[in-house]
Design a protein around this motif. Structure first.
Motif, PDB file in Angstrom:
ATOM      1  N   GLN A 123      -1.561  -6.706  -1.848  1.00 10.16           N
ATOM      2  CA  GLN A 123      -0.325  -6.815  -2.617  1.00 10.16           C
ATOM      3  C   GLN A 123       0.331  -5.450  -2.816  1.00 10.16           C
ATOM      4  O   GLN A 123       1.561  -5.318  -2.700  1.00 10.16           O
ATOM      5  CB  GLN A 123      -0.615  -7.459  -3.974  1.00 10.16           C
ATOM      6  N   GLY A 127       3.785  -4.468  -1.227  1.00 11.00           N
ATOM      7  CA  GLY A 127       4.810  -4.111  -2.198  1.00 11.00           C
ATOM      8  C   GLY A 127       5.408  -2.746  -1.933  1.00 11.00           C
ATOM      9  O   GLY A 127       6.618  -2.539  -2.079  1.00 11.00           O
ATOM     10  N   LEU A 140       9.441  -9.033  -4.308  1.00  6.56           N
ATOM     11  CA  LEU A 140       8.498  -8.940  -5.419  1.00  6.56           C
ATOM     12  C   LEU A 140       8.808  -9.993  -6.476  1.00  6.56           C
ATOM     13  O   LEU A 140       7.916 -10.679  -6.976  1.00  6.56           O
ATOM     14  CB  LEU A 140       8.550  -7.541  -6.049  1.00  6.56           C
ATOM     15  N   LEU A 249       4.435 -11.695  -0.252  1.00 12.09           N
ATOM     16  CA  LEU A 249       4.597 -10.261  -0.071  1.00 12.09           C
ATOM     17  C   LEU A 249       4.287  -9.823   1.369  1.00 12.09           C
ATOM     18  O   LEU A 249       5.004  -9.006   1.948  1.00 12.09           O
ATOM     19  CB  LEU A 249       3.705  -9.508  -1.051  1.00 12.09           C
TER      20      LEU A 249
END
Length: 259
Positions: A123, A127, A140, A249
């Motif tokens: 993640q 991100g 996000l 993501l």
């Protein structure tokens, strides 16, 4: 005594976040799953805003980590705990009764630790890639909303609940198919509109495709848990949410150049 008009949203906020709500608005848990996507909108805004600020002040990676930290704090890391417990239950080759027993224990085993660490790393990496791209913060936000939408799916009538799951029994059948379908349409239409405004048709397709992929990823977790545990539990709901967010993501980051 009848439930207050806004009992549903308040019940969802009370269970899914650290926000304190009036006691009169938390008379049951029937509103937790139906209103989970709405709570996701607020949590997603907080996470995305934190990520953008961190990326601007420090770096995209710092922004991504800060977004995950804020999200964990706002949710009491409830879903991360569910992911770890579910991994411990589904990972080793053990019977159903033993798997449920392991999930009910307070400690986290090796499967849970590895799954939790790898999930957070994925993640954070995805991100960071998104925050380095124009409009990437939208993914996000989308990931957080889709995670709660995936959890709401477990409240449909007919979804099996694992033996001994008090939360699973409490929220079973609290979400109708028309209600869930309405949320799916709203979320997909919203992501498409936001993506189009940010980067045109390609960005819209990327966001909606990422959202759809996230829901599919959560469904895989549900099917596996049902086969192994006999149904869903509160931990499985959290694991579904984390799986959905991670897939959103990753898919969006793979297409970050069009955002």
């Amino acid at each position: 005594m009848s439930r207050p008009r806004w009992a549903g949203p308040l019940e969802s906020v009370a269970l899914l976040t650290v926000v304190r709500v009036p006691a009169a608005g938390t008379t049951s848990t029937r509103g937790v799953l139906p209103w989970a996507p709405l709570v996701g909108l607020a949590l997603g805004a907080a996470a995305a805003g934190t990520g953008v600020l961190g990326a601007h002040l420090v770096s995209p990676l710092a922004g991504a980590v800060a977004a995950l930290a804020v999200l964990a704090w706002l949710t009491r890391a409830l879903h991360l705990d569910g992911l770890a417990d579910t991994a411990d239950g589904l990972g080793p080759l053990r019977g159903r009764e033993r798997a449920l027993q392991v999930m009910h224990q307070g400690d986290v085993g090796p499967f849970g630790v590895v799954t939790l660490v790898l999930g957070l790393l994925l993640q954070a990496a995805a991100g960071a890639a998104l925050l380095a791209a124009d409009g990437g913060w939208l993914a996000l936000w989308t990931a957080v909303v889709v995670a709660r939408l995936a959890m709401a799916r477990t409240g449909l009538p007919g979804v099996r609940t694992a033996e001994g799951s008090s939360l699973g029994r409490a929220v079973a059948g609290t979400v109708s198919m028309p209600w869930l379908a309405g949320w799916v349409v709203l979320v997909l239409a919203g992501t498409a509109a936001a993506g189009w405004a940010a980067g045109g048709p390609q960005a819209a397709a990327t966001l909606t495709g990422s959202a759809a992929a996230g829901l599919l990823g959560a469904e895989v977790v549900r099917v596996r848990a049902t086969a192994r545990l006999g149904g869903v539990t509160g931990d499985v709901m959290g694991a579904m949410g984390e799986a959905a967010a991670t897939v959103v993501l990753l898919v969006a980051a793979a297409c970050a150049s069009v955002l």
